[in-house]
Write an enzyme that holds these catalytic residues in place. Structure first.
Site, PDB file in Angstrom:
ATOM      1  N   ASP A  76       0.838  -1.199   0.000  1.00  0.00           N
ATOM      2  CA  ASP A  76       0.000   0.000   0.000  1.00  0.00           C
ATOM      3  C   ASP A  76       0.873   1.250   0.000  1.00  0.00           C
ATOM      4  OD1 ASP A  76      -2.889   1.188   0.736  1.00  0.00           O
ATOM      5  OD2 ASP A  76      -1.362   2.235   1.920  1.00  0.00           O
ATOM      6  N   TYR A  81       3.205   9.918   0.241  1.00  0.00           N
ATOM      7  CA  TYR A  81       4.286   9.349   1.042  1.00  0.00           C
ATOM      8  C   TYR A  81       5.659   9.665   0.444  1.00  0.00           C
ATOM      9  CZ  TYR A  81       0.450   6.365   2.777  1.00  0.00           C
ATOM     10  OH  TYR A  81      -0.728   5.893   3.288  1.00  0.00           O
ATOM     11  N   LYS A 106      -2.423   6.090  -3.970  1.00  0.00           N
ATOM     12  CA  LYS A 106      -3.469   7.083  -3.698  1.00  0.00           C
ATOM     13  C   LYS A 106      -3.100   8.402  -4.342  1.00  0.00           C
ATOM     14  CE  LYS A 106      -3.619   4.983   0.893  1.00  0.00           C
ATOM     15  NZ  LYS A 106      -2.214   4.498   0.874  1.00  0.00           N
ATOM     16  N   HIS A 137      -7.066  10.050  -1.817  1.00  0.00           N
ATOM     17  CA  HIS A 137      -6.402   9.967  -0.511  1.00  0.00           C
ATOM     18  C   HIS A 137      -7.206  10.623   0.600  1.00  0.00           C
ATOM     19  CE1 HIS A 137      -2.135   9.554   1.338  1.00  0.00           C
ATOM     20  NE2 HIS A 137      -3.053   9.280   2.224  1.00  0.00           N
TER      21      HIS A 137
END
Length: 323
Positions: A76, A81, A106, A137
């Site tokens: 994931d 990130y 996302k 997200h």
């Protein structure tokens, strides 16, 4: 949604990581696709920001390869990130067939761009032709219902293209989901996943009112939990501590494994972000070997409601907002 968890009763003691691939159950989503119920998240533990975004992190690649080698096939990620490039490189280094992997990313919807532009950027960083699950997200980028509707129409087109097998959302509350379901002309593809912070101290139940989990199940939206270990890692001491300790002793597992099992036994897809190889292997070995009773699941839930703790998106919520 709870039926998939029965497979987790398999005794995995002594099973090698490669064999473990076959006993991690999958949950069938409303669109017919399946998602492995235990996944490795590249969020908190492998987050990049600032100047680091312009570099390649070998430790993040190594940690992700470690997770793949340990037996995790569900990975994931997210553009936010900052490590989609590392995720893509780890996938290549693992040499695992793409068909054996379930990859999520996302979107970060930036001002002045479309969801499609964000998605194409993610695919390029990942070095993949498609992802298995693509999520909005959060709903907080949208200033109004029309912006959320427009974003979802783009998500539907991405699914139609085949470059995202399933589409869903993350951090959506009931009002955000209802906004999607109120889209003019109806939804071509409803969201099949809502990925949320979920643990005993944030069960998204408002006393005498809203229950996000129940709403999602009514709408056939699978729940995916991030930060399931928060009660242990960030919010201890608390009322669930003695229950976790008691159950860990009863089943011969760690308190973290009890916490993960609590989510799984509710039919909730669960993510872990640990970068410790032995701990990752331990989860795969121990989680299939025991199952909490319905009363134990409820005891943890009841104790959890005595305390409230939200780790993420705190700027969007009042201190005691349990939605």
């Amino acid at each position: 949604m709870n039926s998939a968890t029965s497979n987790f009763e398999v005794d995995a003691s002594g099973v090698s990581p490669k064999q473990l691939h076959g006993i991690i159950p999958s949950l069938k989503l409303a669109d017919g696709n399946e998602i492995p119920m235990l996944g490795y998240g590249l969020g908190t533990a492998n987050y990049k920001s600032g100047a680091a975004l312009d570099t390649i992190s070998e430790p993040i690649i190594a940690a992700t390869v470690t997770a793949l080698s340990a037996g995790y096939t569900h990975l994931d990620g997210a553009e936010a990130y900052g490590n989609e490039t590392e995720l893509g490189r780890a996938i290549k280094q693992s040499k695992l067939p793409r068909s054996q992997l379930f990859i999520t990313t996302k979107t970060t919807v930036r001002a002045g761009e479309t969801v499609t532009q964000a998605f194409n950027r993610s695919l390029e960083k990942l070095g993949l032709d498609y992802v298995d699950l693509y999520l909005l997200h959060s709903p907080f980028f949208a200033k109004n219902a029309e912006e959320l509707h427009q974003a979802w129409r783009e998500m539907e087109k991405i699914k139609d293209s085949g470059m995202a097998k399933s589409i869903g959302v993350s951090n959506f509350l009931i009002e955000h989901l209802q906004t999607l379901f109120d889209i003019p002309g109806g939804l071509q593809y409803p969201p099949v996943v809502n990925q949320i912070e979920y643990h005993p101290y944030l069960q998204h139940v408002v006393e005498g009112g809203q229950d996000l989990i129940a709403y999602c199940r009514e709408k056939h939206i699978a729940i995916e939990a991030y930060s399931p270990l928060t009660a242990i890692t960030k919010a201890s001491p608390g009322p669930v501590d003695p229950i976790y300790t008691k159950l860990a002793k009863k089943y011969g597992v760690s308190e973290a494994e009890v916490a993960l099992r609590w989510c799984l036994d509710q039919g909730i897809v669960t993510l872990t972000t640990s970068s410790n190889e032995e701990r990752l292997k331990g989860y795969l070995k121990k989680l299939p070997s025991f199952k909490l009773t319905p009363k134990e699941v409820e005891d943890i839930a009841a104790a959890g409601k005595e305390k409230h703790y939200r780790q993420f998106w705190t700027q969007k919520f009042d201190a005691n907002d349990r939605r």
